[in-house]
Design a protein around this motif. Structure first.
Motif: not given
Length: 466
Positions: A309-332
């Motif tokens: 789960g991710v909480v933020t007030h700025t979308a860009g970093p969360s998109i980068v994080l989602l991309d990197e973590v998804s490539l390594r087996g994480g789901v959102f």
């Protein structure tokens, strides 16, 4: 590992006395710096500088030879050239010294002549049951004992991460990055040419070491990759082991061979073998530190699965994080209905944002209090195993540090913070959060590497990965 070798390794990492052979008066020489490092690190045991002509150095009496040292020596640090090193090891053997650090290079990495000299060094060590750190090594560090046998005078923050490195330069890179990240180090060893002690020997020792909770390994190449990985796999059943393997291009073989006398070997083969034993592989010193930091600070309790789960007030970093973590087996995953109700209680029934995971609450989460309420809602979601809080510190906005600490105290789930700022700007916040088990990162990539390490280890330990 055989009891004798483990006992000697313990006396190497926790010596009661250290002799420094080859000290000099010149600060630009290795012998001077070896002695300075011991003193600077705060070693509390006996230190015996050895030189045939000097009387005193750096406030200590100097002995003309090892025979004149007035007490037993647990560890000898040898700072003379490669030929004289062999003679010094012989002298150590005669005096009953069982552990030596051989700094000099000029052995098998230099070709046939150097290989013959290293064979002499090994034969001498075996004759007296001596274990050698090196040769061709930067040395080793143990912050638990105030011990630094490298020729770089450093005073490092104490922690629970230990590193085994096949390169002094890469090892220093990891050390300095760890310090910048506020990550304490327990032990560090540069293995050098591995004349009598293989990387697997150090791993066995660190597996039983109470001061070490996480182990990072940098490897160029070994003569027996499967043996190293097999041992690492066994050790990883007790504590996390993270590998950084160089050699993605074939161009490094000759460079590695002339560095520590080992071919780099097939990177793909290493990845395959490491994967078979469930060991994570990172691709940079930055990723190594990010992974070890998460494992050292946020693994207890470990995540139950791979749902982030991710909480933020700025979308860009969360998109980068989602991309990197998804490539390594994480789901959102999407949020549960009760979580959505809690979020709406903070943002209103008709928020000006799309309520999804990652949750970008935009301007409504710029203040610490509403941000903290959103963190509470998301970390309590039964479909979330781990939470990342992303915040951009501002001159006029208080960081939600107190809210994150409160959320972590109430929850049994790991929580990581991504504060988009310079290291210096969030140093105090980071120290406070990390002292309570919340690792703090300043880039989305590093936060993602930390998340991935936690998820990998949770899955290895039988977590309920979805």
């Amino acid at each position: 590992m055989a009891g004798g070798k483990q006992d000697i390794l313990h006396s190497i990492f926790y010596p009661r006395s250290v002799a420094v052979i080859g000290v000099t008066e010149s600060p630009d020489r290795v012998g001077y710096c070896l002695l300075e490092s011991l003193i600077h690190a705060g070693f509390q045991g006996r230190i015996y500088p050895v030189h045939p002509r000097l009387k005193t150095l750096q406030g200590l009496p100097v002995y003309r030879s090892l025979e004149e040292v007035p007490g037993p020596v647990d560890l000898a640090v040898i700072g003379v050239n490669q030929v004289a090193t062999v003679d010094a090891v012989e002298q150590c053997g005669k005096m009953g010294v069982k552990g030596v650090v051989c700094v000099a290079g000029g052995y098998r990495e230099m070709g046939d002549e150097g290989l013959a000299l290293e064979d002499r060094l090994i034969a001498t060590a075996r004759k007296y049951n001596i274990e050698i750190v090196g040769p061709n090594t930067l040395g080793l560090i143990n912050t638990d004992a105030g011990l630094n046998t490298t020729f770089y005078p450093l005073r490092l923050p104490r922690g629970r991460v230990s590193f085994v490195c096949q390169s002094g330069g890469v090892g220093l890179t990891i050390i300095h990055k760890a310090v910048d990240e506020g990550l304490g180090i327990n032990k560090w060893v540069g293995v050098g040419n591995r004349s009598t002690l293989e990387m697997s020997d150090y791993l066995h020792y660190l597996a039983a070491d109470d001061g070490t909770a996480v182990i990072g390994v940098f490897v160029e190449g070994t003569d027996n990759a499967r043996r190293l990985v097999q041992v690492a796999g066994e050790v990883a059943r007790q504590k996390p082991v993270v590998f950084y393997k160089v050699g993605r291009s074939g161009a490094v073989d000759f460079a590695a061979q002339t560095h520590t006398g080992s071919m780099a070997g097939s990177y793909a083969m290493y990845r395959q073998i490491l994967g078979q034993f469930g060991l994570p592989v990172v691709d940079s010193a930055l990723e190594m530190v990010a992974a070890c930091k998460a494992l050292a600070l946020a693994l207890a309790p470990r995540p139950r699965g791979n749902r982030v789960g991710v909480v933020t007030h700025t979308a860009g970093p969360s998109i980068v994080l989602l991309d990197e973590v998804s490539l390594r087996g994480g789901v959102f995953p999407g949020f549960q209905p009760e979580t959505l109700e809690e979020i709406k209680a903070v943002l209103g029934e008709n928020p000006a944002v799309v309520v999804k995971n990652p949750l970008d609450a935009a301007g409504q989460a710029m203040q610490a209090h509403p941000f903290g309420r959103l963190v509470d809602a998301v970390i309590a979601d039964p479909g979330v195993d781990l939470l990342v809080a992303i915040y951009c510190p501002h001159l006029h906005w208080r960081c939600p540090t107190a809210e994150l600490l409160a959320a972590r105290q109430k929850s049994n789930k790991p929580l990581l913070a991504l504060y988009i700022a310079s290291q210096e700007a969030v140093k105090e916040e980071r120290e406070l959060l990390q002292s309570r088990g919340i690792p703090v990162y300043t880039t989305p990539e590093e936060a993602a590497w930390g998340v991935a390490a936690l998820l990998h280890y949770a899955s290895r330990q039988g977590g309920e990965v979805q």
